[in-house]
Write a protein that holds these residues in place. Structure first.
Motif, PDB file in Angstrom:
ATOM      1  N   ILE A 184      20.982  -4.684   0.190  1.00  0.00           N
ATOM      2  CA  ILE A 184      20.616  -4.641   1.598  1.00  0.00           C
ATOM      3  C   ILE A 184      21.421  -3.565   2.328  1.00  0.00           C
ATOM      4  O   ILE A 184      20.883  -2.813   3.153  1.00  0.00           O
ATOM      5  CB  ILE A 184      20.837  -6.027   2.258  1.00  0.00           C
ATOM      6  N   LEU A 185      22.711  -3.490   2.024  1.00  0.00           N
ATOM      7  CA  LEU A 185      23.546  -2.452   2.625  1.00  0.00           C
ATOM      8  C   LEU A 185      23.125  -1.059   2.150  1.00  0.00           C
ATOM      9  O   LEU A 185      23.348  -0.061   2.843  1.00  0.00           O
ATOM     10  CB  LEU A 185      25.014  -2.689   2.291  1.00  0.00           C
ATOM     11  N   GLY A 186      22.530  -1.005   0.953  1.00  0.00           N
ATOM     12  CA  GLY A 186      22.065   0.273   0.428  1.00  0.00           C
ATOM     13  C   GLY A 186      20.782   0.731   1.081  1.00  0.00           C
ATOM     14  O   GLY A 186      20.624   1.908   1.420  1.00  0.00           O
ATOM     15  N   ARG A 187      19.842  -0.190   1.281  1.00  0.00           N
ATOM     16  CA  ARG A 187      18.578   0.128   1.947  1.00  0.00           C
ATOM     17  C   ARG A 187      18.055  -1.147   2.589  1.00  0.00           C
ATOM     18  O   ARG A 187      17.881  -2.164   1.917  1.00  0.00           O
ATOM     19  CB  ARG A 187      17.560   0.701   0.947  1.00  0.00           C
ATOM     20  N   GLU A 188      17.768  -1.094   3.867  1.00  0.00           N
ATOM     21  CA  GLU A 188      17.443  -2.304   4.624  1.00  0.00           C
ATOM     22  C   GLU A 188      16.121  -2.948   4.213  1.00  0.00           C
ATOM     23  O   GLU A 188      15.892  -4.117   4.523  1.00  0.00           O
ATOM     24  CB  GLU A 188      17.436  -1.990   6.117  1.00  0.00           C
ATOM     25  N   GLN A 280      -0.353   4.506   1.089  1.00  0.00           N
ATOM     26  CA  GLN A 280       1.023   4.452   0.592  1.00  0.00           C
ATOM     27  C   GLN A 280       1.094   3.691  -0.734  1.00  0.00           C
ATOM     28  O   GLN A 280       1.910   4.016  -1.602  1.00  0.00           O
ATOM     29  CB  GLN A 280       1.949   3.810   1.630  1.00  0.00           C
ATOM     30  N   ALA A 281       0.249   2.664  -0.875  1.00  0.00           N
ATOM     31  CA  ALA A 281       0.198   1.923  -2.145  1.00  0.00           C
ATOM     32  C   ALA A 281      -0.248   2.836  -3.279  1.00  0.00           C
ATOM     33  O   ALA A 281       0.292   2.790  -4.392  1.00  0.00           O
ATOM     34  CB  ALA A 281      -0.744   0.725  -2.023  1.00  0.00           C
ATOM     35  N   TYR A 282      -1.241   3.690  -2.988  1.00  0.00           N
ATOM     36  CA  TYR A 282      -1.684   4.641  -4.005  1.00  0.00           C
ATOM     37  C   TYR A 282      -0.569   5.623  -4.342  1.00  0.00           C
ATOM     38  O   TYR A 282      -0.334   5.945  -5.513  1.00  0.00           O
ATOM     39  CB  TYR A 282      -2.923   5.400  -3.525  1.00  0.00           C
ATOM     40  N   SER A 346       7.639  -3.858   0.296  1.00  0.00           N
ATOM     41  CA  SER A 346       8.554  -3.597   1.412  1.00  0.00           C
ATOM     42  C   SER A 346       8.585  -2.122   1.808  1.00  0.00           C
ATOM     43  O   SER A 346       9.046  -1.782   2.895  1.00  0.00           O
ATOM     44  CB  SER A 346       9.976  -4.061   1.053  1.00  0.00           C
ATOM     45  N   MET A 347       8.089  -1.253   0.922  1.00  0.00           N
ATOM     46  CA  MET A 347       8.132   0.186   1.186  1.00  0.00           C
ATOM     47  C   MET A 347       6.794   0.753   1.656  1.00  0.00           C
ATOM     48  O   MET A 347       6.692   1.946   1.946  1.00  0.00           O
ATOM     49  CB  MET A 347       8.565   0.932  -0.078  1.00  0.00           C
ATOM     50  N   LEU A 348       5.764  -0.077   1.750  1.00  0.00           N
ATOM     51  CA  LEU A 348       4.424   0.430   2.018  1.00  0.00           C
ATOM     52  C   LEU A 348       4.201   0.879   3.462  1.00  0.00           C
ATOM     53  O   LEU A 348       3.177   1.476   3.760  1.00  0.00           O
ATOM     54  CB  LEU A 348       3.375  -0.645   1.662  1.00  0.00           C
ATOM     55  N   PHE A 349       5.141   0.605   4.342  1.00  0.00           N
ATOM     56  CA  PHE A 349       4.985   0.987   5.740  1.00  0.00           C
ATOM     57  C   PHE A 349       5.649   2.331   6.048  1.00  0.00           C
ATOM     58  O   PHE A 349       5.712   2.749   7.202  1.00  0.00           O
ATOM     59  CB  PHE A 349       5.569  -0.113   6.639  1.00  0.00           C
ATOM     60  N   PHE A 356      12.255   6.937  -2.887  1.00  0.00           N
ATOM     61  CA  PHE A 356      12.117   5.563  -2.442  1.00  0.00           C
ATOM     62  C   PHE A 356      11.671   4.641  -3.583  1.00  0.00           C
ATOM     63  O   PHE A 356      11.862   3.432  -3.513  1.00  0.00           O
ATOM     64  CB  PHE A 356      11.106   5.459  -1.298  1.00  0.00           C
ATOM     65  N   ARG A 357      11.064   5.211  -4.628  1.00  0.00           N
ATOM     66  CA  ARG A 357      10.616   4.408  -5.766  1.00  0.00           C
ATOM     67  C   ARG A 357      11.723   4.179  -6.786  1.00  0.00           C
ATOM     68  O   ARG A 357      11.672   3.221  -7.569  1.00  0.00           O
ATOM     69  CB  ARG A 357       9.435   5.100  -6.478  1.00  0.00           C
TER      70      ARG A 357
END
Length: 478
Positions: A184-188, A280-282, A346-349, A356-357
């Protein structure tokens, strides 16, 4: 005549495999760094990049000053960088080596996690080797970005999570929570991942006594608090806001989805984010490694060694899906796949840059190795055929030739770096590719001619001038 005892060699290699894979991965990382530095890459990060901002903040911590108000980068990774500054006395090359040494534990943890999920050593070795041949992870582990160390923390989180499900010892739940807090501290975006993951304890309660699973959840939550509370408490006392990075969420949403101009527009902001979810999912499952500050393809154009790393991301995803389907009866496989889905969701927005992957790649690779072993060993020919054709179709659907999406500016910059390092033939071929796509490359051609003349290769310079003469004439006329 003595025959070679292959079984003894296999046993010996299997026993020392964690040490072997660490040595191989770390050695490959050092060799990549060596070639990069010889090509004048991976020096001091340039002005305006996240890397430079984090290094400057790390130096401030080293000097005794905590992060300033409004700092928008990971506090845990910045602190990690400050430790590297301390150990290296600020030498950037040593800092990169130390980070690579830490990130080289990832294939070791991949091996250990696969074994912990009740698979044999051969499957665990396959999983580790898949990660070895995924180049973007190695490249990013040498740069001053949090994705590499965060990938290690994420697989440590999953590893201890599986341990807490398998073992009676409650200490695993505490350690899992601590690593969850570090993530969490690394990436919210890990906040929903870590919170929702606790539901697995509730789902699994039929396997454990009611009191035990309540204790596990409590220790898990306590572990998260141990990691997160020092930063939150500091921000609350200092700035009146307990958030890990006060104001960062709204800042990120404005960056990716625009700043609302009025109240009506502010209500539509979440809708704009949701509308982008399918695309973003694609992007998340596609082969293309979308850069922002560190291009894998630009480095590969300059460093031939990166062509050794042949496994594309979409193949990892497809093999992970195959592994999950083939071993869906294995509770730990489903749990691991659940983590990957949570992280991806959590990253799709946000815009799906390839870094990020990276935090999910080690866990996906575990499932990929399981998928490879399952496809090779499954005795049902019909099942293998049924899986192969959809996988092949999805591979083609999610694969894109990189040059179709790379920006013209990036590819032109690569030509300039090639010329600067004396790779004139490669520069010429890159210019030819740009011209095939009708990209104006007159400046790059002139740069190549000037470099050849300065290098004493006047005959070759005249040949290049003759080859592209009409284009250069048009440039001078304009």
């Amino acid at each position: 005549m003595k025959t070679l005892d292959t079984s003894r060699w296999k046993t010996s290699i299997s026993g020392y495999f964690p040490f072997i894979i660490y040595f191989v991965y770390f050695s490959a990382s050092l060799y990549l760094l060596y070639i990069a530095r010889n090509n004048q890459l991976m020096g001091m990060p340039v002005e305006g990049t996240d890397q430079l901002s984090m290094i400057q903040a790390a130096v401030k911590i080293y000097e005794g000053h905590w992060l300033p108000e409004g700092y928008k980068y990971s506090p845990i990774y910045t602190t990690f960088l400050s430790i590297l500054v301390l150990l290296s006395k600020g030498d950037l090359i040593i800092m990169r080596i130390l980070q690579a040494a830490v990130c080289s534990f990832i294939p070791v943890m991949i091996y250990k996690l696969t074994m912990k999920m009740d698979f044999d050593r051969e499957t665990a070795q396959i999983s580790s080797l898949v990660y070895l041949f995924y180049g973007p992870a190695m490249l990013i582990s040498l740069d001053f970005l949090r994705a590499g160390p965060l990938a290690l923390c994420s697989i440590m989180f999953v590893y201890f999570f599986i341990c807490s499900l398998k073992e009676d010892s409650h200490i695993y739940c505490l350690v899992t929570g601590i690593f969850g807090g570090i993530c969490i501290l690394g990436r919210e975006n890990f906040i929903p991942v870590v919170i929702v993951s606790s539901s697995i304890f509730i789902i699994a309660r039929y396997k454990i006594k009611l009191l035990q699973y309540k204790k596990k959840i409590a220790l898990y939550a306590f572990g998260v608090l141990i990691a997160v509370s020092p930063v939150s408490t500091y921000n609350l006392v200092k700035y009146g806001n307990p958030a890990i990075l006060p104001g960062n969420f709204s800042n990120v949403m404005k960056f990716y989805h625009g700043k609302p101009s009025n109240k009506v527009d502010s209500y539509s902001l979440p809708l704009r984010a949701i509308e982008k979810v399918p695309s973003q999912a694609y992007k998340f499952i596609s082969s293309y490694e979308m850069p922002n500050s560190l291009s894998f393809y630009a480095h590969r154009d300059i460093i031939d060694f990166l062509w050794v790393f042949i496994i594309p991301f979409n193949l990892i995803i497809l093999l992970a899906v195959a592994g999950t389907l083939l071993y869906r009866q294995n509770y730990y496989v489903v749990t691991t796949a659940f983590f990957c889905v949570l992280y991806g969701g959590s990253m799709l927005f946000f815009e799906m840059f390839y870094r990020f992957r990276i935090p999910a790649v080690p866990v996906l690779v575990v499932l990929s190795g399981i998928g490879i072993k399952g496809l090779l060993e499954n005795k049902s020919r019909n099942l293998r055929i049924a899986l192969f054709f959809p996988m092949f179709a999805m591979f083609l659907l999610t694969y894109t030739a990189p040059d179709k999406l790379r920006t013209k500016e990036e590819r032109k910059s690569v030509v300039a770096v090639l010329i600067m390092n004396g790779y004139y033939y490669k520069a010429e071929k890159s210019i030819d590719k740009l011209l095939e796509e009708s990209v104006d490359s007159r400046m790059q051609i002139q740069l190549l001619i000037n470099a050849l003349n300065n290098d004493g290769q006047n005959v070759r310079a005249r040949e290049i001038e003759s080859k592209y003469g009409s284009m250069l004439f048009e440039n001078s006329r304009n």
